[in-house]
Design a protein around this motif. Structure first.
Motif, PDB file in Angstrom:
ATOM      1  N   UNK A  97       0.808  -1.220   0.000  1.00 44.62           N
ATOM      2  CA  UNK A  97       0.000   0.000   0.000  1.00 44.62           C
ATOM      3  C   UNK A  97       0.843   1.272   0.000  1.00 44.62           C
ATOM      4  N   UNK A  98       2.166   1.159  -0.120  1.00 45.92           N
ATOM      5  CA  UNK A  98       3.011   2.347  -0.213  1.00 45.92           C
ATOM      6  C   UNK A  98       2.629   3.115  -1.471  1.00 45.92           C
ATOM      7  N   UNK A  99       2.266   4.385  -1.329  1.00 43.85           N
ATOM      8  CA  UNK A  99       1.732   5.116  -2.484  1.00 43.85           C
ATOM      9  C   UNK A  99       2.168   6.580  -2.542  1.00 43.85           C
ATOM     10  N   UNK A 100       3.231   6.929  -1.802  1.00 40.47           N
ATOM     11  CA  UNK A 100       3.651   8.325  -1.734  1.00 40.47           C
ATOM     12  C   UNK A 100       4.536   8.738  -2.913  1.00 40.47           C
ATOM     13  N   UNK A 101       4.861   7.789  -3.782  1.00 40.88           N
ATOM     14  CA  UNK A 101       5.706   8.072  -4.928  1.00 40.88           C
ATOM     15  C   UNK A 101       5.200   7.221  -6.092  1.00 40.88           C
ATOM     16  N   UNK A 102       5.916   7.214  -7.211  1.00 42.54           N
ATOM     17  CA  UNK A 102       5.522   6.381  -8.337  1.00 42.54           C
ATOM     18  C   UNK A 102       6.764   5.804  -8.985  1.00 42.54           C
ATOM     19  N   UNK A 103       6.572   4.670  -9.639  1.00 37.98           N
ATOM     20  CA  UNK A 103       7.702   4.018 -10.293  1.00 37.98           C
ATOM     21  C   UNK A 103       7.999   2.669  -9.688  1.00 37.98           C
ATOM     22  N   UNK A 104       9.282   2.334  -9.561  1.00 41.36           N
ATOM     23  CA  UNK A 104       9.666   0.989  -9.147  1.00 41.36           C
ATOM     24  C   UNK A 104       9.242   0.684  -7.718  1.00 41.36           C
ATOM     25  N   UNK A 105       9.248  -0.637  -7.388  1.00 43.12           N
ATOM     26  CA  UNK A 105       8.841  -1.130  -6.069  1.00 43.12           C
ATOM     27  C   UNK A 105       9.503  -0.316  -4.964  1.00 43.12           C
ATOM     28  N   UNK A 106       8.776   0.015  -3.867  1.00 38.20           N
ATOM     29  CA  UNK A 106       7.416  -0.420  -3.543  1.00 38.20           C
ATOM     30  C   UNK A 106       6.313   0.505  -4.049  1.00 38.20           C
ATOM     31  N   UNK A 107       6.630   1.372  -5.000  1.00 36.94           N
ATOM     32  CA  UNK A 107       5.653   2.357  -5.469  1.00 36.94           C
ATOM     33  C   UNK A 107       5.032   1.971  -6.805  1.00 36.94           C
ATOM     34  N   UNK A 108       4.976   0.669  -7.095  1.00 35.39           N
ATOM     35  CA  UNK A 108       4.296   0.191  -8.292  1.00 35.39           C
ATOM     36  C   UNK A 108       2.787   0.415  -8.158  1.00 35.39           C
ATOM     37  N   UNK A 109       2.099   0.456  -9.270  1.00 34.96           N
ATOM     38  CA  UNK A 109       0.667   0.774  -9.265  1.00 34.96           C
ATOM     39  C   UNK A 109       0.049   0.311 -10.572  1.00 34.96           C
ATOM     40  N   UNK A 110      -1.270   0.435 -10.665  1.00 35.14           N
ATOM     41  CA  UNK A 110      -1.939   0.262 -11.953  1.00 35.14           C
ATOM     42  C   UNK A 110      -2.039   1.631 -12.597  1.00 35.14           C
ATOM     43  N   UNK A 111      -1.324   1.825 -13.697  1.00 33.74           N
ATOM     44  CA  UNK A 111      -1.345   3.084 -14.424  1.00 33.74           C
ATOM     45  C   UNK A 111      -2.213   2.973 -15.656  1.00 33.74           C
ATOM     46  N   UNK A 112      -2.996   4.019 -15.957  1.00 34.83           N
ATOM     47  CA  UNK A 112      -4.012   3.931 -17.009  1.00 34.83           C
ATOM     48  C   UNK A 112      -3.596   4.599 -18.325  1.00 34.83           C
ATOM     49  N   UNK A 113      -2.358   5.077 -18.413  1.00 30.97           N
ATOM     50  CA  UNK A 113      -1.846   5.654 -19.659  1.00 30.97           C
ATOM     51  C   UNK A 113      -2.726   6.799 -20.181  1.00 30.97           C
ATOM     52  N   UNK A 114      -3.278   7.577 -19.265  1.00 34.90           N
ATOM     53  CA  UNK A 114      -4.112   8.733 -19.585  1.00 34.90           C
ATOM     54  C   UNK A 114      -5.388   8.359 -20.354  1.00 34.90           C
ATOM     55  N   UNK A 115      -5.788   7.120 -20.275  1.00 34.77           N
ATOM     56  CA  UNK A 115      -6.937   6.638 -21.045  1.00 34.77           C
ATOM     57  C   UNK A 115      -8.229   6.812 -20.240  1.00 34.77           C
ATOM     58  N   UNK A 116      -9.172   7.665 -20.697  1.00 40.01           N
ATOM     59  CA  UNK A 116     -10.401   7.888 -19.946  1.00 40.01           C
ATOM     60  C   UNK A 116     -11.323   6.674 -19.919  1.00 40.01           C
TER      61      UNK A 116
END
Length: 260
Positions: free
Chosen positions: A147-166
């Motif tokens: 649940x680490x979410x204070x940044x973005x990119x490599x672990x532990x800040x991985x996430x589901x990214x939507x590529x700006x797709x509405x």
């Protein structure tokens, strides 16, 4: 009966163990590209605690057939702990789940062993879009328990990214019927780099839709509802805030309930 194998790129078995209700396979070897883990079960519909790497940890999953896990290398592993699959000593394990474990109220969305190719080890997350096809933005990152979410990119800040797709959508398949009554969402909160969703819609396999309103926060946002029996759910209609950033993302989804 369970069987665990490590198979190399030439289809040679380099490590193997089996047992009735529990198997621990110690692999004294540095992994090489093309290696994969094979978990075989004697009957479909098995609940088990599965660990494909000791750095990933284990969790209770529902197995419908042979599970394959390709050892990741390069870009495919930067969404995992750097300790995962490293070194020359690894512990792979599987244990048949006890009835009270299966029936317990828990996060049914968790699967630290999920992959794009997974079709037999549930839950499984997949999406119609993932930012640039990169591992750090794969849908499976939203069910890895981090649940680490204070940044973005490599672990532990991985996430589901939507590529700006509405029109981005993410589906969570449980692989069997479960009863759920609670969802917790962690949006990625690397503000001001990130945007956030004001509203999301959850569609359940029974056809019902629920719209949830979110806040700009890195904390888990909890939504409860009457118990419902489902086999999957889908996140869609992701409405961003008017803030200028084009980068909303989901760090984690938890879905609480019980097996039937």
């Amino acid at each position: 009966m369970f069987s665990l194998k490590v198979i190399d790129k030439n289809e040679r078995t380099v490590a193997w163990a089996r047992g009735e209700e529990e198997v621990n396979l110690m692999v004294a070897r540095t992994y090489e590209e093309g290696d994969r883990i094979l978990l075989e079960i004697s009957k479909e519909g098995e609940y088990a605690w599965v660990q494909f790497d000791d750095a990933l940890g284990k969790n209770l999953v529902y197995l419908t057939g042979i599970a394959h896990y390709k050892i990741p290398f390069g870009e495919k592993r930067i969404n995992l702990s750097p300790k995962a699959f490293s070194g020359n000593k690894h512990l792979i394990s599987v244990r048949k789940a006890k009835d009270f474990e299966v029936k317990s109220y828990r996060n049914l969305a968790l699967n630290v062993n999920d992959t794009h190719e997974n079709t037999t080890c549930f839950p499984h997350a997949f999406a119609n879009v993932e930012t640039r096809g990169e591992a750090v933005f794969a849908a499976k990152n939203a069910i890895d328990g981090v649940t680490a979410n204070e940044c973005h990119g490599e672990w532990p800040y991985d996430s589901w990214g939507i590529n700006r797709n509405p029109d981005a959508e993410m589906t969570l398949d449980f692989g069997r019927e479960v009863e759920v009554d609670r969802i917790i969402l962690y949006i990625r909160a690397d503000f001001p780099h990130d945007n956030w969703w004001k509203k999301v819609t959850v569609t359940f396999s029974d056809g019902e839709e629920k719209e949830f309103s979110l806040k700009k926060t890195g904390c888990g946002q909890e939504f409860t509802f009457e118990k419902k029996k489902i086999t999957w759910l889908k996140l869609s209609k992701l409405i961003p805030s008017p803030e200028p950033s084009p980068f909303p993302a989901l760090a984690q989804i938890e879905v609480y309930g019980t097996d039937l």
